[in-house]
Enzyme design. Sequence first.
Site, PDB file in Angstrom:
ATOM      1  N   HIS A 126       1.014  -1.011   0.007  1.00 20.39           N
ATOM      2  CA  HIS A 126       0.206   0.008   0.021  1.00 20.39           C
ATOM      3  C   HIS A 126       0.887   1.176   0.040  1.00 20.39           C
ATOM      4  O   HIS A 126       1.457   1.561   1.076  1.00 20.39           O
ATOM      5  CB  HIS A 126      -0.679  -0.057   1.089  1.00 20.39           C
ATOM      6  CG  HIS A 126      -2.014   1.048   1.444  1.00 20.39           C
ATOM      7  ND1 HIS A 126      -3.016   0.927   0.662  1.00 20.39           N
ATOM      8  CD2 HIS A 126      -1.914   2.298   1.690  1.00 20.39           C
ATOM      9  CE1 HIS A 126      -3.993   2.046   1.073  1.00 20.39           C
ATOM     10  NE2 HIS A 126      -3.051   2.831   1.425  1.00 20.39           N
ATOM     11  N   LYS A 191     -12.182   8.750  -3.725  1.00 17.92           N
ATOM     12  CA  LYS A 191     -12.593   8.294  -2.761  1.00 17.92           C
ATOM     13  C   LYS A 191     -12.256   9.098  -1.650  1.00 17.92           C
ATOM     14  O   LYS A 191     -11.138   9.595  -1.512  1.00 17.92           O
ATOM     15  CB  LYS A 191     -12.347   6.996  -2.348  1.00 17.92           C
ATOM     16  CG  LYS A 191     -12.587   6.282  -1.072  1.00 17.92           C
ATOM     17  CD  LYS A 191     -12.446   4.844  -0.888  1.00 17.92           C
ATOM     18  CE  LYS A 191     -11.031   4.569  -0.399  1.00 17.92           C
ATOM     19  NZ  LYS A 191     -10.784   3.103  -0.105  1.00 17.92           N
ATOM     20  N   SER A 222     -10.654  -4.692   3.982  1.00 14.59           N
ATOM     21  CA  SER A 222     -10.698  -4.928   5.384  1.00 14.59           C
ATOM     22  C   SER A 222     -11.863  -4.819   5.953  1.00 14.59           C
ATOM     23  O   SER A 222     -12.594  -5.926   6.169  1.00 14.59           O
ATOM     24  CB  SER A 222      -9.575  -3.953   6.134  1.00 14.59           C
ATOM     25  OG  SER A 222      -9.615  -3.784   7.339  1.00 14.59           O
ATOM     26  N   THR A 226     -15.316   0.027   1.309  1.00 18.75           N
ATOM     27  CA  THR A 226     -15.353   0.496   0.106  1.00 18.75           C
ATOM     28  C   THR A 226     -15.857  -0.231  -0.895  1.00 18.75           C
ATOM     29  O   THR A 226     -16.745   0.190  -1.801  1.00 18.75           O
ATOM     30  CB  THR A 226     -13.662   0.424  -0.194  1.00 18.75           C
ATOM     31  OG1 THR A 226     -13.017   1.273   0.855  1.00 18.75           O
ATOM     32  CG2 THR A 226     -13.259   0.845  -1.571  1.00 18.75           C
TER      33      THR A 226
HETATM   34  C1  R5P Z   1      -7.504   2.411   0.616  1.00 20.29           C
HETATM   35  O1  R5P Z   1      -7.173   3.311   0.328  1.00 20.29           O
HETATM   36  C2  R5P Z   1      -7.013   0.790   0.075  1.00 20.29           C
HETATM   37  O2  R5P Z   1      -6.774   1.017  -1.021  1.00 20.29           O
HETATM   38  C3  R5P Z   1      -8.537   0.180   0.241  1.00 20.29           C
HETATM   39  O3  R5P Z   1      -9.527   0.670  -0.610  1.00 20.29           O
HETATM   40  C4  R5P Z   1      -8.980  -0.002   1.887  1.00 20.29           C
HETATM   41  O4  R5P Z   1      -7.868  -0.204   2.588  1.00 20.29           O
HETATM   42  C5  R5P Z   1     -10.231  -0.690   1.779  1.00 20.29           C
HETATM   43  O5  R5P Z   1     -10.444  -0.969   3.257  1.00 20.29           O
HETATM   44  P1  R5P Z   1     -12.081  -1.116   3.679  1.00 20.29           P
HETATM   45  O6  R5P Z   1     -12.465  -2.536   3.281  1.00 20.29           O
HETATM   46  O7  R5P Z   1     -11.718  -0.950   5.063  1.00 20.29           O
HETATM   47  O8  R5P Z   1     -12.804  -0.232   3.144  1.00 20.29           O
END
Ligand code: R5P
Length: 296
Positions: A126, A191, A222, A226
């Site tokens: 990341h 986003k 996670s 998203t």
């Molecule tokens: C964020 O910047 C990452 O690229 C993912 O979109 C993010 O970590 C997804 O996390 P979650 O499932 O908690 O939305």
Amino acid sequence: MRALAVQAFAHSERAARALADALGAPFDPIGLHVFPDEEILPAVPTPARTVIVYEPLDHPNSKLIRLLLTADAWRRSGVERLVLVAPYLCYLRQDAVFAPGQPLSRDVIGGLLGPRFDRIVTVDAHLHRTEDISAVFGGARVDNLSAAPALAEAIGGAGAAPLVLGPDRESAPWVQALAALLGGDSVVLSKTRIGDGMVEFDFGDLGRVEGRRVVIVDDVCSSGGTVLRLAARLSQAGAARIEFAVVHALFGEAVRRRMGEAGIARVVSTDSITHPTNAAPLAGLLAAALKDERAP
Ligand code: R5P
């Protein structure tokens, strides 16, 4: 002393053995004693000049302590070169102090691991606000491999060419790679994270979505916030089929169920973290990157 060995704790043995087989190297399990007060005592096997340790760093807090103690044991037993294969690297999402009072976790973890390993191999780390990942790990060599080919093969290009959709601008590289491999077109959204599990998107014009097979791609899932928000909006916009390809599957069973309820027909992930959605094995990719560690 042997030239090379792949070593891992019991919880990673299956994936580590697959890597050892792909490399043509021996595999050794690392012992671990847990005391009644939960302190731990690792026991490294017979050393090799180069040890490749396989340790995906999900559930990182206990794994990090294990790794630091084990690195000390390896060096004391004469290992010359230590290579950490962490297909998922932890704490990189806290790559800035987002609010007063917070640590810069990325750099703390980099400062712990960097001096102890000669090389770190990871997959789609990341790197939203990280320009030079090697600098985070004190100048150690860091190979950040792309899982796009493995994910593309797992999700498949059969049928109508998909629209590949990424949630944020940082997803653009793997969205474009996947679209090229699947022969589809792509769209990258913008986003804003409001909190854990809460995100907002600038959806713009989703006219292209109607009647299409849409493949959402992300590096990490996670809380599921998203992908669940995206799926709801894509259904509204008339997507014919929604699929989700994710590199690192950090989510639990409850989120997996909500994905089904949100109309996501299929979820595929790499085996960077052992998970029921694993469909894209990484052993071949990792072994190709590690070929140069093999003795001549
Ligand atoms: C964020 O910047 C990452 O690229 C993912 O979109 C993010 O970590 C997804 O996390 P979650 O499932 O908690 O939305």
